[in-house]
Write a protein that holds these residues in place. Sequence first.
Motif, PDB file in Angstrom:
ATOM      1  N   PRO A 104     -17.718  68.909  33.213  1.00  0.00           N
ATOM      2  CA  PRO A 104     -18.999  69.068  32.497  1.00  0.00           C
ATOM      3  C   PRO A 104     -18.866  68.921  30.994  1.00  0.00           C
ATOM      4  N   GLN A 105     -17.663  69.139  30.449  1.00  0.00           N
ATOM      5  CA  GLN A 105     -17.478  68.993  29.005  1.00  0.00           C
ATOM      6  C   GLN A 105     -17.597  67.531  28.567  1.00  0.00           C
ATOM      7  N   LEU A 106     -17.565  66.602  29.520  1.00  0.00           N
ATOM      8  CA  LEU A 106     -17.704  65.180  29.216  1.00  0.00           C
ATOM      9  C   LEU A 106     -19.110  64.654  29.501  1.00  0.00           C
ATOM     10  N   CYS A 107     -19.994  65.523  29.940  1.00  0.00           N
ATOM     11  CA  CYS A 107     -21.366  65.138  30.293  1.00  0.00           C
ATOM     12  C   CYS A 107     -22.055  64.478  29.096  1.00  0.00           C
ATOM     13  N   PRO A 108     -22.756  63.359  29.310  1.00  0.00           N
ATOM     14  CA  PRO A 108     -23.482  62.729  28.200  1.00  0.00           C
ATOM     15  C   PRO A 108     -24.546  63.636  27.596  1.00  0.00           C
ATOM     16  N   GLN A 109     -25.006  64.630  28.368  1.00  0.00           N
ATOM     17  CA  GLN A 109     -26.033  65.550  27.889  1.00  0.00           C
ATOM     18  C   GLN A 109     -25.448  66.902  27.477  1.00  0.00           C
ATOM     19  N   ARG A 110     -24.137  66.985  27.281  1.00  0.00           N
ATOM     20  CA  ARG A 110     -23.517  68.263  26.953  1.00  0.00           C
ATOM     21  C   ARG A 110     -24.075  68.814  25.636  1.00  0.00           C
ATOM     22  N   ASP A 111     -23.977  70.117  25.492  1.00  0.00           N
ATOM     23  CA  ASP A 111     -24.350  70.745  24.237  1.00  0.00           C
ATOM     24  C   ASP A 111     -23.330  71.816  23.890  1.00  0.00           C
ATOM     25  N   CYS A 112     -23.474  72.386  22.694  1.00  0.00           N
ATOM     26  CA  CYS A 112     -22.492  73.362  22.225  1.00  0.00           C
ATOM     27  C   CYS A 112     -23.189  74.530  21.554  1.00  0.00           C
ATOM     28  N   LEU A 113     -22.860  75.721  22.011  1.00  0.00           N
ATOM     29  CA  LEU A 113     -23.322  76.953  21.382  1.00  0.00           C
ATOM     30  C   LEU A 113     -22.970  76.951  19.896  1.00  0.00           C
ATOM     31  N   GLY A 114     -23.929  77.340  19.059  1.00  0.00           N
ATOM     32  CA  GLY A 114     -23.663  77.438  17.632  1.00  0.00           C
ATOM     33  C   GLY A 114     -23.708  76.128  16.884  1.00  0.00           C
ATOM     34  N   LEU A 115     -23.967  75.044  17.589  1.00  0.00           N
ATOM     35  CA  LEU A 115     -24.152  73.735  16.959  1.00  0.00           C
ATOM     36  C   LEU A 115     -25.442  73.101  17.469  1.00  0.00           C
ATOM     37  N   SER A 116     -25.553  72.973  18.799  1.00  0.00           N
ATOM     38  CA  SER A 116     -26.770  72.409  19.384  1.00  0.00           C
ATOM     39  C   SER A 116     -27.920  73.408  19.367  1.00  0.00           C
ATOM     40  N   PHE A 117     -27.592  74.678  19.484  1.00  0.00           N
ATOM     41  CA  PHE A 117     -28.585  75.752  19.494  1.00  0.00           C
ATOM     42  C   PHE A 117     -27.938  77.015  18.932  1.00  0.00           C
ATOM     43  N   ASP A 118     -28.753  78.047  18.699  1.00  0.00           N
ATOM     44  CA  ASP A 118     -28.273  79.241  18.001  1.00  0.00           C
ATOM     45  C   ASP A 118     -27.050  79.849  18.674  1.00  0.00           C
TER      46      ASP A 118
END
Length: 344
Positions: A104-118
């Motif tokens: 899942p860390q390679l998912c094209p739709q991945r996101d990151c706590l503290g960067l993509s959202f609060d």
Amino acid sequence: MTAFLKQSRKKGDIALRQVPLPMPGPGQVLIRTEAVGLCGSDIHAVNSHAGYEWLPERVVLGHEAVGIIHAVGPDVSSTRIGERVVPLAIDGCLNCSVCAGGTPQLCPQRDCLGLSFDGALADFFVLDAGRTVTIDNELSSSMAALVEPTGVAIHAVRQLSENLQGQRIIVSGPGPVGLLCGLFAEKLGADVELVGPLEGSQTRLDFASQLGFATVRGHEGIEGTRNGRPIDAWIEATGAAVVLETAVTLVRRGGTIVVPGLFGVLPHLDVNQLVRSEARLQGTYGYTRGDYGAATELLLANQERLASMVTEFPMESVLAAVEATEQTTVIKAVVVADWTTTRR
């Protein structure tokens, strides 16, 4: 509540502010922050470096975190309240073929706590319940905050083998990820050498020596690694183009170079050397849930050895923690909440 914000996309526009307490939605939990580590990604975000233009404005930073579930939203069992957890900061959509394949860390739709959202540099933060992993209470606050970067290191070393007995491995970059890569490679039986720059990072190389690793300083020192046994593998964690370019020429025929670092300036590799030596160049990104389990075990086994790697800062000194991280005057800055004193 108090939160550390990147207030806009302007360089250095950061501040500690009072913001509304977030509420967990369906499938989410509200986590009371215990400790948060700072890393290079946070510094890139603070300085609006290339590749970080997509960050939302007024985002709360912080992704290397540990905390206690304080409240739950609909569809989450109230029995989880009081559970000590670390977040899977990077995660995918969990619906595509990449996620289904276990990455899942390679998912094209991945996101990151503290960067993509609060994120977690606040008194509380909200996260999907499925992105939390229960953590051992025996880990101190600062050690528990290292689970995420330790997961990165373990995922990198696992690109090699589960049995590295007797292999000579060079790790370039004596920062937290490099040090943790060395520690896990050592656990798997490798003979590890840590490489640092000619200037700076002496504290980091000194700490590597305290951990029992042989250390090498500067480009001439790197070239000196040609002497002695062949280099079976190289883990490049500096993000310095010249180091990766050199590693390609030094690793043995049939050896492996693993790259967890990101590069501000792209390297110019001798691809012909790679081809003729049949060396493997392997990228590695993030971690999986399974890497977190191994990360917890590694930290528990080395909690005393690693204690002096961390410098703790209270939340009101988060700006000082950012500066210390940027100037590399500390090995690892961890912002620790006042209420966690019994865990330190």
